[in-house]
Design a protein around this motif. Sequence first.
Motif, PDB file in Angstrom:
ATOM      1  N   ILE A 463      24.172  -1.592 -29.926  1.00  0.00           N
ATOM      2  CA  ILE A 463      22.994  -2.490 -29.609  1.00  0.00           C
ATOM      3  C   ILE A 463      22.149  -2.052 -28.532  1.00  0.00           C
ATOM      4  N   VAL A 464      20.949  -1.788 -28.922  1.00  0.00           N
ATOM      5  CA  VAL A 464      20.064  -1.215 -27.841  1.00  0.00           C
ATOM      6  C   VAL A 464      19.264  -2.522 -27.280  1.00  0.00           C
ATOM      7  N   ILE A 465      19.328  -2.805 -26.072  1.00  0.00           N
ATOM      8  CA  ILE A 465      18.833  -4.018 -25.378  1.00  0.00           C
ATOM      9  C   ILE A 465      17.524  -3.266 -24.567  1.00  0.00           C
ATOM     10  N   LEU A 466      16.405  -3.826 -25.083  1.00  0.00           N
ATOM     11  CA  LEU A 466      15.197  -3.623 -24.290  1.00  0.00           C
ATOM     12  C   LEU A 466      15.055  -4.590 -23.156  1.00  0.00           C
ATOM     13  N   ASN A 467      15.400  -4.349 -21.906  1.00  0.00           N
ATOM     14  CA  ASN A 467      15.674  -5.191 -20.722  1.00  0.00           C
ATOM     15  C   ASN A 467      14.398  -5.174 -19.867  1.00  0.00           C
ATOM     16  N   ASN A 468      13.699  -6.467 -19.753  1.00  0.00           N
ATOM     17  CA  ASN A 468      12.334  -6.185 -19.050  1.00  0.00           C
ATOM     18  C   ASN A 468      12.419  -7.511 -18.038  1.00  0.00           C
ATOM     19  N   GLY A 469      13.557  -8.085 -18.106  1.00  0.00           N
ATOM     20  CA  GLY A 469      13.673  -9.222 -17.239  1.00  0.00           C
ATOM     21  C   GLY A 469      12.669 -10.521 -17.664  1.00  0.00           C
ATOM     22  N   MET A 470      12.604 -10.617 -18.731  1.00  0.00           N
ATOM     23  CA  MET A 470      11.427 -11.835 -19.109  1.00  0.00           C
ATOM     24  C   MET A 470      11.615 -12.247 -20.566  1.00  0.00           C
ATOM     25  N   TYR A 471      11.099 -13.164 -20.950  1.00  0.00           N
ATOM     26  CA  TYR A 471      10.635 -13.478 -22.191  1.00  0.00           C
ATOM     27  C   TYR A 471       9.486 -13.081 -22.791  1.00  0.00           C
ATOM     28  N   GLY A 472       9.141 -11.651 -23.058  1.00  0.00           N
ATOM     29  CA  GLY A 472       8.201 -10.806 -22.961  1.00  0.00           C
ATOM     30  C   GLY A 472       7.014 -11.451 -23.876  1.00  0.00           C
ATOM     31  N   THR A 473       7.053 -11.996 -25.133  1.00  0.00           N
ATOM     32  CA  THR A 473       6.296 -12.233 -25.993  1.00  0.00           C
ATOM     33  C   THR A 473       5.597 -13.487 -25.468  1.00  0.00           C
ATOM     34  N   ILE A 474       6.314 -14.527 -24.858  1.00  0.00           N
ATOM     35  CA  ILE A 474       5.647 -15.706 -24.099  1.00  0.00           C
ATOM     36  C   ILE A 474       4.902 -15.397 -22.943  1.00  0.00           C
ATOM     37  N   ARG A 475       5.417 -14.486 -22.339  1.00  0.00           N
ATOM     38  CA  ARG A 475       4.668 -13.872 -21.025  1.00  0.00           C
ATOM     39  C   ARG A 475       3.368 -13.201 -21.497  1.00  0.00           C
ATOM     40  N   MET A 476       3.325 -12.432 -22.391  1.00  0.00           N
ATOM     41  CA  MET A 476       2.238 -11.751 -22.905  1.00  0.00           C
ATOM     42  C   MET A 476       1.016 -12.585 -23.111  1.00  0.00           C
ATOM     43  N   HIS A 477       1.495 -13.908 -23.967  1.00  0.00           N
ATOM     44  CA  HIS A 477       0.688 -14.976 -24.332  1.00  0.00           C
ATOM     45  C   HIS A 477       0.231 -15.817 -23.042  1.00  0.00           C
ATOM     46  N   GLN A 478       1.083 -16.072 -22.245  1.00  0.00           N
ATOM     47  CA  GLN A 478       0.886 -16.819 -21.047  1.00  0.00           C
ATOM     48  C   GLN A 478      -0.246 -16.099 -20.290  1.00  0.00           C
ATOM     49  N   GLU A 479      -0.222 -14.487 -20.038  1.00  0.00           N
ATOM     50  CA  GLU A 479      -1.271 -13.736 -19.199  1.00  0.00           C
ATOM     51  C   GLU A 479      -2.365 -14.020 -19.973  1.00  0.00           C
ATOM     52  N   LYS A 480      -2.439 -13.919 -21.327  1.00  0.00           N
ATOM     53  CA  LYS A 480      -3.838 -14.082 -21.989  1.00  0.00           C
ATOM     54  C   LYS A 480      -4.432 -15.436 -21.853  1.00  0.00           C
ATOM     55  N   HIS A 481      -3.811 -16.505 -21.799  1.00  0.00           N
ATOM     56  CA  HIS A 481      -4.344 -17.845 -21.745  1.00  0.00           C
ATOM     57  C   HIS A 481      -4.351 -18.465 -20.193  1.00  0.00           C
ATOM     58  N   TYR A 482      -3.138 -17.975 -19.527  1.00  0.00           N
ATOM     59  CA  TYR A 482      -3.382 -18.604 -18.016  1.00  0.00           C
ATOM     60  C   TYR A 482      -2.779 -17.271 -17.079  1.00  0.00           C
ATOM     61  N   PRO A 483      -3.779 -16.640 -16.811  1.00  0.00           N
ATOM     62  CA  PRO A 483      -3.521 -15.291 -16.148  1.00  0.00           C
ATOM     63  C   PRO A 483      -3.134 -15.632 -14.845  1.00  0.00           C
ATOM     64  N   GLY A 484      -2.063 -14.878 -14.411  1.00  0.00           N
ATOM     65  CA  GLY A 484      -1.532 -14.982 -13.089  1.00  0.00           C
ATOM     66  C   GLY A 484      -0.576 -16.215 -12.817  1.00  0.00           C
ATOM     67  N   ARG A 485      -0.234 -16.822 -13.795  1.00  0.00           N
ATOM     68  CA  ARG A 485       0.220 -18.279 -13.410  1.00  0.00           C
ATOM     69  C   ARG A 485       1.573 -18.402 -14.344  1.00  0.00           C
ATOM     70  N   VAL A 486       2.594 -17.640 -13.799  1.00  0.00           N
ATOM     71  CA  VAL A 486       3.695 -17.361 -14.493  1.00  0.00           C
ATOM     72  C   VAL A 486       4.613 -18.469 -14.147  1.00  0.00           C
ATOM     73  N   SER A 487       5.100 -18.963 -15.430  1.00  0.00           N
ATOM     74  CA  SER A 487       6.069 -20.111 -15.341  1.00  0.00           C
ATOM     75  C   SER A 487       6.960 -20.187 -16.629  1.00  0.00           C
ATOM     76  N   GLY A 488       8.282 -20.219 -16.236  1.00  0.00           N
ATOM     77  CA  GLY A 488       9.131 -20.456 -17.402  1.00  0.00           C
ATOM     78  C   GLY A 488       9.462 -19.315 -18.306  1.00  0.00           C
ATOM     79  N   THR A 489       9.090 -18.094 -17.814  1.00  0.00           N
ATOM     80  CA  THR A 489       9.384 -16.937 -18.583  1.00  0.00           C
ATOM     81  C   THR A 489      10.098 -15.625 -17.809  1.00  0.00           C
ATOM     82  N   ASP A 490      10.685 -15.744 -16.556  1.00  0.00           N
ATOM     83  CA  ASP A 490      11.525 -14.966 -15.926  1.00  0.00           C
ATOM     84  C   ASP A 490      12.997 -15.337 -16.312  1.00  0.00           C
ATOM     85  N   LEU A 491      13.533 -14.068 -16.271  1.00  0.00           N
ATOM     86  CA  LEU A 491      14.954 -14.014 -16.626  1.00  0.00           C
ATOM     87  C   LEU A 491      15.779 -13.322 -15.650  1.00  0.00           C
ATOM     88  N   LYS A 492      16.859 -14.029 -15.285  1.00  0.00           N
ATOM     89  CA  LYS A 492      17.806 -13.368 -14.220  1.00  0.00           C
ATOM     90  C   LYS A 492      19.094 -12.834 -15.064  1.00  0.00           C
TER      91      LYS A 492
END
Length: 558
Positions: A463-492
């Motif tokens: 299993i190869v895990i690509l670990n970037n600490g976020m729900y990346g696809t949703i974060r990408m769309h979030q930045e496109k439509h609500y730039p700089g307003r990160v909400s609900g996409t960070d992961l610990k």
Amino acid sequence: MTAPKARMGGRLLVDQLVVHGADCAFTVPGESFLPVLDGFHDVREKVKLVVCRHEAGAANMAEAYGKLTGRPGLCFVTRGPGATQAAVGVHTAFQDSTPMILFIGDVGSDFRDREAFQEVNFLSMFQPLAKWVERIDDVKRIPEYVARAYQVATSGRRGPVVLVLPEDMLAEEAAVADVARYTPHEAHPGAEEMQKLHKMLAAATRPMAILGGTGWTREACNDFLRFAEANSLPVACAFRFQDLVDNNHEHYVGDVGIGINPVLAERVRTADVLLVVGARLGEMTTSGYTLLDSPVPRQDLVHVYPAGEELGRVFQPTLGIVSAPGPFARAAAALPAIANPAWKGSVQEARADYAAWSARREIPGRVQMWDVVDYLNQHAPDAIYTNGAGNFATWLHRFHKYTGLRSQLAPTSGAMGYGVPAAVAAKIVRPERTVICFAGDGDFLMSGMELATAVQYDAPIVIVILNNGMYGTIRMHQEKHYPGRVSGTDLKNPHFAAYARSFGAMGEIVEETAQFGPAFERIVASGKPGVIDIHLDPQAITPNTTLDKIRAAAQKKP
């Protein structure tokens, strides 16, 4: 003729699975189908019962089995929570046209319609998710219902069937005979349809083929390639069906799916004859229904599909052919080749475009994912690759070279959590194959508990895990439509390597590119399942751009 012996419903059902050629089933056990579990005990030398850690994992394993073998994947779960958690696998099987049968142990008939413990109306719940849903109330009809389930799952457009098993029915006895083994029935193209296709190709200047869907065999893939070679046709593959053509073949020109090569997208739009075999032409394959006009495409569309109700559903074909992929490919290979086709050079041009699109990309950070995928292309070219859903899958889909049929197991439904259970099932069913799962960090933890299943059944997946600490696809769309307003996409995240070791698996951490190869080799050499936790720079959100660039572009918009 010897009269049939009386059998308890659970044993009678299991015996029908044996009749129909079952060799594996996936389950999370429940008290509502104890007679079935007891029946499996008597056939344990014939049917491997794989006990999973979550019903979604069991259902996804059954779906992956169906994809890999072409035979219905079997899953057994209990009522209420068990069935609702298995629904994700049924939905994937429906959208992916995968043969599968889900058996649900249910409340007893005497408790029905009282909202008894964990009671759900499964006929209503699964009706939009499955080809057929039914409840077996009479123990004597078990052979009939199971035979029909196999037939429905494998006929026409393949898909999932759900059978509900009342607890008291399974404990009753009946002296009934077994049925004959099911036989899948396939539609074949007519001679007139093939002649019309030949005439359309002969008059074309920019034809193109797209392959997709289920029901393909290695023979069918080879037949279609002979047809493509004889007629100099460029061949693309639909979303997550890239393994229908060896990606190293000179006629393969890329995948028509999410993040499509813009040059390939333009080739699809400007084709004068578009031959689509097996693909539904859904949202992902058509880039949101934009590559073809609806309802009447600009292209002369030849749509080949195993079920007539799909033809013209969104796009009206110039020529619709009701046929399974195998019979059509065989008939196409027998057609006379087009002499001196006007489009002869288009294959080389499209292939060059594909090579440029899949060439090396540099990304932020110390781990270069193109180099990781290139390492696997060189050292595990014939492995079975699985993945769930997320931006991480782009690295596999765009840069890996799938080498042939059923080297790719991935959900066209876009369901997260699919990759790990699919990999476990693949390794159990094909133990001789190397099996590699790509997962995002969020994607992995939706089904990571199935590492326990991999260890229990000695299924050494990687299993190869690509670990970037976020729900990346949703974060990408979030930045496109609500730039700089990160909400609900960070992961610990936990320590994934230590997590893997706690199961008895191998665990490796990769923080720079050079560490990947040795980590992969150590896991393979160990003979154990293993996890490679790749610490990826969060900025490396796609091969083409970064989070900062996406945000900056969005902030410039009026």
